[in-house]
Motif scaffolding. Structure first.
Motif, short mmCIF file in Angstrom:
data_model
loop_
_atom_site.label_atom_id
_atom_site.label_comp_id
_atom_site.label_asym_id
_atom_site.label_seq_id
_atom_site.Cartn_x
_atom_site.Cartn_y
_atom_site.Cartn_z
N ILE A 17 7.46 10.40 -25.23
CA ILE A 17 6.74 9.15 -25.05
C ILE A 17 7.65 8.17 -24.31
CG2 ILE A 17 5.22 9.38 -27.06
CD1 ILE A 17 7.17 7.70 -28.65
N THR A 18 7.09 7.04 -23.90
CA THR A 18 7.86 6.02 -23.19
C THR A 18 7.81 4.71 -23.96
OG1 THR A 18 5.96 5.26 -21.89
CG2 THR A 18 7.25 7.10 -20.99
N ALA A 19 8.65 3.78 -23.55
CA ALA A 19 8.65 2.45 -24.17
C ALA A 19 7.31 1.76 -23.94
CB ALA A 19 9.79 1.61 -23.59
N ALA A 20 6.68 2.03 -22.80
CA ALA A 20 5.37 1.43 -22.52
C ALA A 20 4.32 1.95 -23.49
CB ALA A 20 4.96 1.73 -21.08
N ASP A 21 4.37 3.23 -23.82
CA ASP A 21 3.43 3.80 -24.80
C ASP A 21 3.58 3.11 -26.15
OD1 ASP A 21 2.51 5.69 -22.94
OD2 ASP A 21 4.09 7.11 -23.48
N ILE A 22 4.82 2.89 -26.55
CA ILE A 22 5.08 2.24 -27.84
C ILE A 22 4.59 0.80 -27.82
CG2 ILE A 22 6.90 1.54 -29.43
CD1 ILE A 22 8.54 3.92 -28.41
N ALA A 23 4.80 0.11 -26.70
CA ALA A 23 4.36 -1.28 -26.59
C ALA A 23 2.85 -1.40 -26.70
CB ALA A 23 4.84 -1.87 -25.26
N VAL A 24 2.13 -0.48 -26.07
CA VAL A 24 0.66 -0.49 -26.14
C VAL A 24 0.20 -0.26 -27.58
CG1 VAL A 24 -1.43 0.77 -25.47
CG2 VAL A 24 0.30 0.22 -23.76
N PHE A 25 0.82 0.70 -28.25
CA PHE A 25 0.46 1.01 -29.63
C PHE A 25 0.74 -0.17 -30.54
CE2 PHE A 25 1.50 2.56 -33.87
CZ PHE A 25 0.45 3.41 -34.14
N GLU A 26 1.91 -0.78 -30.41
CA GLU A 26 2.28 -1.89 -31.29
C GLU A 26 1.42 -3.12 -31.05
OE1 GLU A 26 6.43 -2.42 -30.61
OE2 GLU A 26 7.02 -0.84 -32.03
N GLU A 27 1.03 -3.37 -29.79
CA GLU A 27 0.16 -4.51 -29.50
C GLU A 27 -1.22 -4.29 -30.10
OE1 GLU A 27 -1.38 -8.06 -28.08
OE2 GLU A 27 0.69 -7.36 -28.39
N ARG A 28 -1.74 -3.08 -29.99
CA ARG A 28 -3.04 -2.79 -30.60
C ARG A 28 -2.95 -2.89 -32.12
NH1 ARG A 28 -6.56 2.33 -28.69
NH2 ARG A 28 -6.60 0.98 -26.85
N GLN A 29 -1.87 -2.41 -32.69
CA GLN A 29 -1.68 -2.50 -34.14
C GLN A 29 -1.60 -3.96 -34.59
OE1 GLN A 29 2.08 -0.98 -35.70
NE2 GLN A 29 0.98 -0.04 -37.39
N ARG A 30 -0.90 -4.79 -33.82
CA ARG A 30 -0.76 -6.21 -34.17
C ARG A 30 -2.12 -6.90 -34.14
NH1 ARG A 30 -0.82 -10.85 -31.94
NH2 ARG A 30 -1.18 -9.99 -29.86
N ARG A 31 -2.91 -6.61 -33.12
CA ARG A 31 -4.23 -7.24 -33.02
C ARG A 31 -5.15 -6.81 -34.15
NH1 ARG A 31 -5.71 -6.80 -26.53
NH2 ARG A 31 -4.11 -8.28 -25.78
N LEU A 32 -5.14 -5.55 -34.47
CA LEU A 32 -5.99 -5.05 -35.55
C LEU A 32 -5.58 -5.63 -36.89
CD1 LEU A 32 -6.37 -1.31 -34.45
CD2 LEU A 32 -8.15 -3.06 -34.44
N GLU A 33 -4.27 -5.72 -37.12
CA GLU A 33 -3.78 -6.28 -38.38
C GLU A 33 -4.16 -7.76 -38.50
OE1 GLU A 33 -2.40 -4.98 -41.00
OE2 GLU A 33 -2.37 -2.94 -40.20
N SER A 34 -4.14 -8.49 -37.38
CA SER A 34 -4.53 -9.91 -37.41
C SER A 34 -6.03 -10.07 -37.68
CB SER A 34 -4.16 -10.59 -36.09
OG SER A 34 -4.91 -10.07 -35.02
N LEU A 35 -6.81 -9.07 -37.28
CA LEU A 35 -8.26 -9.13 -37.49
C LEU A 35 -8.66 -8.66 -38.89
CD1 LEU A 35 -9.67 -7.76 -34.11
CD2 LEU A 35 -9.90 -10.10 -34.98
N LYS A 36 -7.78 -7.96 -39.56
CA LYS A 36 -8.13 -7.33 -40.83
C LYS A 36 -8.67 -8.31 -41.87
CE LYS A 36 -4.90 -5.42 -43.40
NZ LYS A 36 -3.93 -4.40 -43.87
N PRO A 37 -8.00 -9.45 -42.16
CA PRO A 37 -8.54 -10.35 -43.18
C PRO A 37 -9.90 -10.94 -42.78
CG PRO A 37 -6.64 -11.33 -42.07
CD PRO A 37 -6.68 -9.91 -41.66
N LYS A 38 -10.07 -11.23 -41.48
CA LYS A 38 -11.34 -11.79 -41.03
C LYS A 38 -12.47 -10.78 -41.17
CE LYS A 38 -8.76 -14.51 -37.63
NZ LYS A 38 -8.50 -14.73 -36.19
N LEU A 39 -12.22 -9.56 -40.73
CA LEU A 39 -13.24 -8.53 -40.83
C LEU A 39 -13.57 -8.21 -42.28
CD1 LEU A 39 -12.02 -6.04 -38.05
CD2 LEU A 39 -14.04 -7.53 -37.96
#
Length: 275
Positions: A17-39
């Motif tokens: 994998i690459t650093a870019a792959d990790i960045a994409v994964f972590e950004e998606r994870q951060r967004r989903l975690e921020s949406l979790k209490p609202k959802l």
């Protein structure tokens, strides 16, 4: 004295994998975690509201008249109950629905499995690296030191288990090495251990079924202890020994890296053969 060489930390390349792959994964994870209490709250509130609407006797409310005080009190109590149960339901909704949903969405991210294995390997390496520091061991509680030393013994291929906190007769660890039963006493005192502790351990050894005793100390031993242990089946283990053995044997985090690395090696070999 020879010291074990420190291994290199896991790299994204080990997992293809690459650093870019990790960045994409972590950004998606951060967004989903921020949406979790609202959802979680929105879904819980919608379900509670639907149940409340279906169970309310609206004919009675209409017949009483919307302007009556009893109607407003009933509606207010309904609203308070909706808020309360929505908040309570948020926890269960997050655990039962939102968390599995987030995991599913993250699993659809490119290279999600490899990224998770990489993160686990990095966490394992950091935990391993922490155990190479003297201050990490000296900062442990008594029971934690016993557990960590027992874990290290098992990593070295010994059988070892921590005894009960009370009624152990001064024995902290029971085990066997190459078929020889041993007892171990662990001391994480600030000052070097004196001969009284060694004499007590020797008496315990004679009264036990073991053939060997280990006295482990993060603060070292006085000359009296070393003199007393000479010629007796008592092994003195200090912090230098513990860290050295840890670096030699406690490398379980490598198992998270090896499978991918081996696959890469096979791919490279097959590519060379095809050229």
């Amino acid at each position: 004295m020879e010291t074990a060489t420190q291994p290199s930390p896991p790299t994204p390349d080990d997992f293809q994998i690459t650093a870019a792959d990790i960045a994409v994964f972590e950004e998606r994870q951060r967004r989903l975690e921020s949406l979790k209490p609202k959802l979680s709250f929105a879904l819980s509130a919608a379900v509670i509201a639907l149940i409340g609407l279906l169970q309310t006797d609206w004919k009675s409310v209409v017949s009483d008249g919307f302007l009556s005080a009893s109607t407003y009190i009933e509606l207010l109590l309904m609203l308070l109950g909706w808020c309360f149960f929505s908040l309570i339901g948020t926890i269960f909704t997050a655990l039962l629905l939102i968390n599995p949903l987030i995991k599913f969405v993250l699993s659809r991210t490119p290279h999600a499995g490899a990224i998770r294995r990489y993160n686990a390997a990095v966490a394992g390496f950091r935990a391993w690296l922490a155990r190479t520091r003297r201050d990490w061991w000296t900062g442990l509680s008594g029971l934690r030191f016993e557990e960590e030393l027992s874990r290290l013994f098992r990593a070295a291929g010994w059988d070892a288990r921590v005894t009960r906190a009370s009624g152990d007769g001064g024995i902290d660890i029971l085990g066997s090495r190459a078929g020889v039963k041993f007892i171990a006493q662990c001391k994480n005192h600030k000052l070097p251990i004196g001969p009284a502790v060694a004499r007590e351990l020797y008496g315990t050894l004679l009264a036990s079924e073991a053939q060997h005793a280990i006295l482990a100390s993060v603060s070292g031993f006085t000359k009296g202890v070393r003199d007393f242990a000479k010629g007796k089946p008592i092994e003195l283990i200090d912090l230098d020994w513990i860290i050295r053995k840890h670096m030699e044997h406690d490398v379980s985090w490598k198992s998270l890296v090896s499978p991918t690395t081996e696959r890469k090696s096979r791919i490279r070999i097959s590519l060379r053969r095809s050229i």
